[in-house]
Scaffold this active site. Sequence first.
Site, PDB file in Angstrom:
ATOM      1  N   LYS A   1       0.835  -1.207   0.000  1.00  0.00           N
ATOM      2  CA  LYS A   1       0.000   0.000   0.000  1.00  0.00           C
ATOM      3  C   LYS A   1       0.866   1.252   0.000  1.00  0.00           C
ATOM      4  CE  LYS A   1      -3.647   2.598   0.148  1.00  0.00           C
ATOM      5  NZ  LYS A   1      -4.706   2.523   1.160  1.00  0.00           N
TER       6      LYS A   1
ATOM      7  N   LYS B   1      -0.933  11.395   6.131  1.00  0.00           N
ATOM      8  CA  LYS B   1      -0.715  10.316   7.093  1.00  0.00           C
ATOM      9  C   LYS B   1      -0.023   9.139   6.420  1.00  0.00           C
ATOM     10  CE  LYS B   1      -3.634   7.169   7.745  1.00  0.00           C
ATOM     11  NZ  LYS B   1      -3.852   5.751   7.316  1.00  0.00           N
TER      12      LYS B   1
END
Length: 290
Positions: free
Chosen positions: A172, A240
């Site tokens: 990811k 983030k």
Amino acid sequence: MAKTAFLGLGVMGYPMAGHLVAQGHEVTVYNRTTAKAEKWAAEHDGAFAPTPKEAAEGCDFVMSCVGNDDDLRSVCLGPEGAFAGMKPGAVFVDHTTVSAKVTRELAAIAAEAGIGYVDAPVSGGQAGAENGVLSVMCGGSEADFAKAEPMMAAYGKIVKRLGEVGMGQTAKMCNQICIAGLVQGLSEALLLAENSGLDGEALVDVISGGAAGSWQMVNRHKTMLAGEYEHGFAVDWMRKDLAICLEAGEETGTPLPVTALVDQFYKDVQTMGGGRWDTSSLMARLKAFM
């Protein structure tokens, strides 16, 4: 049919849990905001629980899709956490985008209790979740993945194991690195076209089918040209994720210069008040700095 819990009903988790019900599974949900859990239960003829532990009790699978490392720890650990309610042999599947570090930490704790663990972050955004066509990048043992794969197929177009625990999160991060560079390049190209008097739509028609083409180009160029950013994956969440990417780069000795640069560009967007704007708002930053 499997007895399943789903923890976290944000823009991704809410429809993902619904797809599990549509596949015939018995689903109990938990959400920090109880009103949202009640709403989901009413819409899907499911159940909701006041704590992760109660949601997880007796379940074969527990799925989570929360915000960050701390959020994930809070729903897993402690006397009211999911691990406290899970039975040996059950599998915990985490769809949150978090660090590989916290993933391995929690997987080790789960293993001590006889609980399987699969890290399975997703890509495809809210539309992908709603339409059940997410890409799911998985890490975990072959046995745990084999158990969980049919469950994830309820909302995943592509569900692939990439290695042991933590490899899903690493994949990811690679995904987010690619997106960051693509969006910045697309922003620069569309702005150059605009400033040169070239029709942006016509440009995309020509180049989107060639080597420059991308999902971002096809799905975001219209809103970028229109200056519309109140949709999609928020800049706050992207920052983030990029922080996790940069941390992983440091840990592995991998230089990530473009990622670091684009992260700072997103910081500028936050300063402009665009923390909740879509990641394609890098074009708005370019215009502001002209």
